[in-house]
Design a protein around this motif. Structure first.
Motif, PDB file in Angstrom:
ATOM      1  N   PRO A 137     123.836  66.055 107.000  1.00  9.57           N
ATOM      2  CA  PRO A 137     124.673  66.513 105.884  1.00  9.57           C
ATOM      3  C   PRO A 137     124.657  65.569 104.686  1.00  9.57           C
ATOM      4  CG  PRO A 137     125.815  66.850 107.963  1.00  9.57           C
ATOM      5  CD  PRO A 137     124.572  66.088 108.289  1.00  9.57           C
ATOM      6  N   ALA A 138     124.670  64.262 104.940  1.00 15.17           N
ATOM      7  CA  ALA A 138     124.646  63.304 103.822  1.00 15.17           C
ATOM      8  C   ALA A 138     123.342  63.387 103.051  1.00 15.17           C
ATOM      9  CB  ALA A 138     124.870  61.884 104.342  1.00 15.17           C
ATOM     10  N   GLU A 139     122.234  63.590 103.762  1.00 19.42           N
ATOM     11  CA  GLU A 139     120.940  63.713 103.092  1.00 19.42           C
ATOM     12  C   GLU A 139     120.873  65.009 102.286  1.00 19.42           C
ATOM     13  OE1 GLU A 139     118.509  63.428 106.555  1.00 19.42           O
ATOM     14  OE2 GLU A 139     118.221  61.257 106.341  1.00 19.42           O
ATOM     15  N   ARG A 140     121.430  66.076 102.823  1.00 22.43           N
ATOM     16  CA  ARG A 140     121.480  67.349 102.107  1.00 22.43           C
ATOM     17  C   ARG A 140     122.318  67.196 100.831  1.00 22.43           C
ATOM     18  NH1 ARG A 140     120.496  72.459 103.914  1.00 22.43           N
ATOM     19  NH2 ARG A 140     120.264  71.605 106.016  1.00 22.43           N
ATOM     20  N   ASP A 141     123.434  66.501 100.952  1.00 25.98           N
ATOM     21  CA  ASP A 141     124.296  66.265  99.798  1.00 25.98           C
ATOM     22  C   ASP A 141     123.563  65.437  98.744  1.00 25.98           C
ATOM     23  OD1 ASP A 141     127.258  66.513  98.873  1.00 25.98           O
ATOM     24  OD2 ASP A 141     126.753  64.414  98.517  1.00 25.98           O
ATOM     25  N   LEU A 142     122.793  64.451  99.191  1.00 23.85           N
ATOM     26  CA  LEU A 142     122.019  63.618  98.270  1.00 23.85           C
ATOM     27  C   LEU A 142     121.016  64.462  97.488  1.00 23.85           C
ATOM     28  CD1 LEU A 142     121.073  60.884  97.150  1.00 23.85           C
ATOM     29  CD2 LEU A 142     119.632  60.646  99.202  1.00 23.85           C
ATOM     30  N   ILE A 143     120.301  65.338  98.188  1.00 22.18           N
ATOM     31  CA  ILE A 143     119.341  66.214  97.508  1.00 22.18           C
ATOM     32  C   ILE A 143     120.064  67.087  96.491  1.00 22.18           C
ATOM     33  CG2 ILE A 143     117.726  68.133  97.804  1.00 22.18           C
ATOM     34  CD1 ILE A 143     116.559  65.568  98.850  1.00 22.18           C
ATOM     35  N   ALA A 144     121.204  67.631  96.877  1.00 21.59           N
ATOM     36  CA  ALA A 144     121.959  68.512  95.978  1.00 21.59           C
ATOM     37  C   ALA A 144     122.429  67.772  94.730  1.00 21.59           C
ATOM     38  CB  ALA A 144     123.153  69.117  96.715  1.00 21.59           C
ATOM     39  N   HIS A 145     122.614  66.446  94.848  1.00 26.35           N
ATOM     40  CA  HIS A 145     123.091  65.651  93.715  1.00 26.35           C
ATOM     41  C   HIS A 145     121.970  64.820  93.090  1.00 26.35           C
ATOM     42  CE1 HIS A 145     126.964  66.647  95.604  1.00 26.35           C
ATOM     43  NE2 HIS A 145     127.471  66.460  94.403  1.00 26.35           N
ATOM     44  N   THR A 146     120.749  65.305  93.178  1.00 28.30           N
ATOM     45  CA  THR A 146     119.623  64.587  92.584  1.00 28.30           C
ATOM     46  C   THR A 146     119.871  64.283  91.111  1.00 28.30           C
ATOM     47  OG1 THR A 146     118.030  65.588  94.114  1.00 28.30           O
ATOM     48  CG2 THR A 146     117.154  64.702  92.060  1.00 28.30           C
ATOM     49  N   ALA A 147     120.408  65.237  90.385  1.00 26.90           N
ATOM     50  CA  ALA A 147     120.636  65.035  88.951  1.00 26.90           C
ATOM     51  C   ALA A 147     121.597  63.874  88.697  1.00 26.90           C
ATOM     52  CB  ALA A 147     121.173  66.316  88.316  1.00 26.90           C
ATOM     53  N   THR A 148     122.608  63.750  89.550  1.00 24.00           N
ATOM     54  CA  THR A 148     123.570  62.656  89.402  1.00 24.00           C
ATOM     55  C   THR A 148     122.878  61.316  89.613  1.00 24.00           C
ATOM     56  OG1 THR A 148     125.354  64.069  90.216  1.00 24.00           O
ATOM     57  CG2 THR A 148     125.727  61.698  90.290  1.00 24.00           C
ATOM     58  N   VAL A 149     122.043  61.226  90.648  1.00 22.08           N
ATOM     59  CA  VAL A 149     121.339  59.977  90.958  1.00 22.08           C
ATOM     60  C   VAL A 149     120.357  59.628  89.842  1.00 22.08           C
ATOM     61  CG1 VAL A 149     119.771  58.851  92.587  1.00 22.08           C
ATOM     62  CG2 VAL A 149     121.592  60.333  93.436  1.00 22.08           C
ATOM     63  N   VAL A 150     119.594  60.609  89.396  1.00 22.38           N
ATOM     64  CA  VAL A 150     118.565  60.363  88.384  1.00 22.38           C
ATOM     65  C   VAL A 150     119.174  60.070  87.014  1.00 22.38           C
ATOM     66  CG1 VAL A 150     116.582  61.390  87.176  1.00 22.38           C
ATOM     67  CG2 VAL A 150     116.820  61.664  89.653  1.00 22.38           C
ATOM     68  N   SER A 151     120.389  60.554  86.781  1.00 23.59           N
ATOM     69  CA  SER A 151     121.040  60.226  85.507  1.00 23.59           C
ATOM     70  C   SER A 151     121.260  58.721  85.386  1.00 23.59           C
ATOM     71  CB  SER A 151     122.373  60.975  85.382  1.00 23.59           C
ATOM     72  OG  SER A 151     123.347  60.468  86.289  1.00 23.59           O
ATOM     73  N   LEU A 152     121.508  58.050  86.517  1.00 24.66           N
ATOM     74  CA  LEU A 152     121.608  56.588  86.500  1.00 24.66           C
ATOM     75  C   LEU A 152     120.237  55.945  86.307  1.00 24.66           C
ATOM     76  CD1 LEU A 152     124.092  55.265  89.231  1.00 24.66           C
ATOM     77  CD2 LEU A 152     124.234  55.008  86.761  1.00 24.66           C
ATOM     78  N   THR A 153     119.233  56.485  86.993  1.00 28.18           N
ATOM     79  CA  THR A 153     117.869  55.955  86.868  1.00 28.18           C
ATOM     80  C   THR A 153     117.456  55.872  85.410  1.00 28.18           C
ATOM     81  OG1 THR A 153     117.333  57.117  88.939  1.00 28.18           O
ATOM     82  CG2 THR A 153     115.494  56.196  87.688  1.00 28.18           C
ATOM     83  N   HIS A 154     117.761  56.924  84.664  1.00 30.42           N
ATOM     84  CA  HIS A 154     117.319  57.000  83.272  1.00 30.42           C
ATOM     85  C   HIS A 154     118.155  56.135  82.331  1.00 30.42           C
ATOM     86  CE1 HIS A 154     115.220  61.089  84.199  1.00 30.42           C
ATOM     87  NE2 HIS A 154     114.510  60.043  84.579  1.00 30.42           N
TER      88      HIS A 154
ATOM     89  N   ALA B 267     116.061  67.964  86.903  1.00 30.88           N
ATOM     90  CA  ALA B 267     116.602  67.554  88.202  1.00 30.88           C
ATOM     91  C   ALA B 267     117.444  68.659  88.818  1.00 30.88           C
ATOM     92  CB  ALA B 267     117.432  66.278  88.036  1.00 30.88           C
ATOM     93  N   GLU B 268     118.167  69.386  87.984  1.00 28.83           N
ATOM     94  CA  GLU B 268     119.002  70.486  88.482  1.00 28.83           C
ATOM     95  C   GLU B 268     118.146  71.581  89.108  1.00 28.83           C
ATOM     96  OE1 GLU B 268     119.303  69.087  85.537  1.00 28.83           O
ATOM     97  OE2 GLU B 268     121.389  68.416  85.323  1.00 28.83           O
ATOM     98  N   GLN B 269     117.061  71.937  88.454  1.00 27.40           N
ATOM     99  CA  GLN B 269     116.168  72.977  88.991  1.00 27.40           C
ATOM    100  C   GLN B 269     115.531  72.516  90.299  1.00 27.40           C
ATOM    101  OE1 GLN B 269     113.342  74.690  86.226  1.00 27.40           O
ATOM    102  NE2 GLN B 269     114.783  74.527  84.514  1.00 27.40           N
ATOM    103  N   PHE B 270     115.121  71.261  90.324  1.00 27.29           N
ATOM    104  CA  PHE B 270     114.532  70.700  91.543  1.00 27.29           C
ATOM    105  C   PHE B 270     115.507  70.813  92.712  1.00 27.29           C
ATOM    106  CE2 PHE B 270     114.617  66.868  94.221  1.00 27.29           C
ATOM    107  CZ  PHE B 270     113.382  66.948  94.847  1.00 27.29           C
TER     108      PHE B 270
END
Length: 341
Positions: free
Chosen positions: A95-112, A78-81
């Motif tokens: 800006p909020a959408e850009r921030d969301l993309i930048a924090h993909t790893a944080t979001v996906v850590s919950l998914t998993h 997720a970090e590389q992505f």
């Protein structure tokens, strides 16, 4: 890497930045569902942000969408992505959408952290959504979609599949809800389509400015109007006739949304509110479009804050009263079900 508490706090905060509506409705859900539904929305928003970026080429979008699927499946970092995608996002991305993309790893850590059925449901939804968006984005234009069945296919890929996912999550959460699983699934796609068609009709002119039209040509040709004549500065009664027919079709889908909601046990009042708020705001939006078919900007048919508050209040009061809900829906939808010939 953030811990689960930090990730959940981020999820709750970023929801407010990327969607005022879902930031309002998701907190009505029971806590276990709140976490996974909020996460699901953010995953869909990441996929949507990739597809909506006007400066990314079709090939680049395809690469990042496939990588995102691999991230969800646990097969890619997720970090590389995020590190690769964030700098390539255009200035058009909020800006909020850009921030969301930048924090993909944080979001996906919950998914998993979710159970196997929940993760599989979220992955399936994003897979179908990205494939559909990629196809339709490549073929979209101001000429519109070919016909109503093509509109149905588009709505399925961007909203109907979300209805299926929510149904699976609801059934996973509650055995009492799962008792109606077959009936809920039969209605879930229509629920999603009703909401999506409402957005399509509200955003006709915003989409047109971007060179896109999601209206079906066959409906308007039956009223002797060619969608290539669309012009925000020039209203045609024949276009209005086609518009009212689509409003009626969308309303019929929202009737299915009400039937879906009434299959949720009355004791699950939070889930009912989640559904009713979305349904109520959609019906009020369709009423505004129906009253002002010559609108040329989405702001002109956007429901007011007072209407939102009224929807919330009435939904909360009536959430456990099925007959009253049916009566309210019938009253609000009656003017919308008149199809012009």
């Amino acid at each position: 890497m953030r811990n689960d508490s930090d990730a959940l706090n981020y999820q709750n905060e970023i929801l407010k930045g990327v969607s005022r509506t879902f930031a309002l409705t998701i907190p009505q859900l029971p806590l276990p569902l709140r976490r996974v539904v909020g996460n699901a929305y953010l995953l869909c928003r990441i996929a949507d942000t990739i597809e909506d970026d006007p400066d990314l080429s079709v090939e680049i979008k395809k690469i990042f969408s496939q990588q995102f699927i691999q991230v969800l499946a646990g097969d890619y970092s997720a970090e590389q992505f995020a590190h690769a995608l964030t700098p390539q996002l255009s200035a058009a991305i909020l800006p909020a959408e850009r921030d969301l993309i930048a924090h993909t790893a944080t979001v996906v850590s919950l998914t998993h952290c979710f159970n196997a059925r929940q993760q599989a449901s979220l992955l399936r939804c994003v897979q179908i959504m990205t494939a559909g968006m990629s196809h339709f984005q490549q073929h979209c234009s101001r000429a519109g979609l070919a016909d109503l069945p093509e509109l149905d296919r588009y709505c399925y890929h961007v909203a109907g599949v979300v209805g299926e996912m929510l149904t699976e999550l609801f059934c996973d959460y509650s055995p009492d809800i799962a008792a109606n699983e077959k009936q809920l699934y039969l209605l879930s796609v229509s629920f999603g389509q009703g909401l999506q068609m409402t957005n399509i009709l509200k955003d006709i002119w915003d989409d047109w400015q971007r060179g896109v039209c999601w209206l079906p040509r066959d409906i308007f040709l039956a009223h002797e109007f060619d969608l290539q004549q669309l012009n925000p500065e020039q209203y045609h009664d024949k276009f209005g006739s086609g518009l009212k027919e689509l409003i009626a079709i969308a309303t019929e889908h929202l009737k299915n949304a009400l039937d879906y909601t009434l299959l949720i046990p009355k004791k699950e009042i939070g889930i009912r509110r989640f559904c009713l708020w979305a349904l109520g705001m959609a019906i009020l939006t369709l009423r505004k479009i129906n009253q002002h078919p010559n609108f040329n900007c989405s702001q002109q048919v956007k429901i007011s804050r007072n209407s939102v508050r009224a929807t919330v209040m009435i939904s909360n009061i009536t959430a456990q009263h099925d007959l009253l809900l049916k009566l309210i829906f019938a009253t609000l939808s009656r003017p919308l079900l008149i199809k012009t010939k």
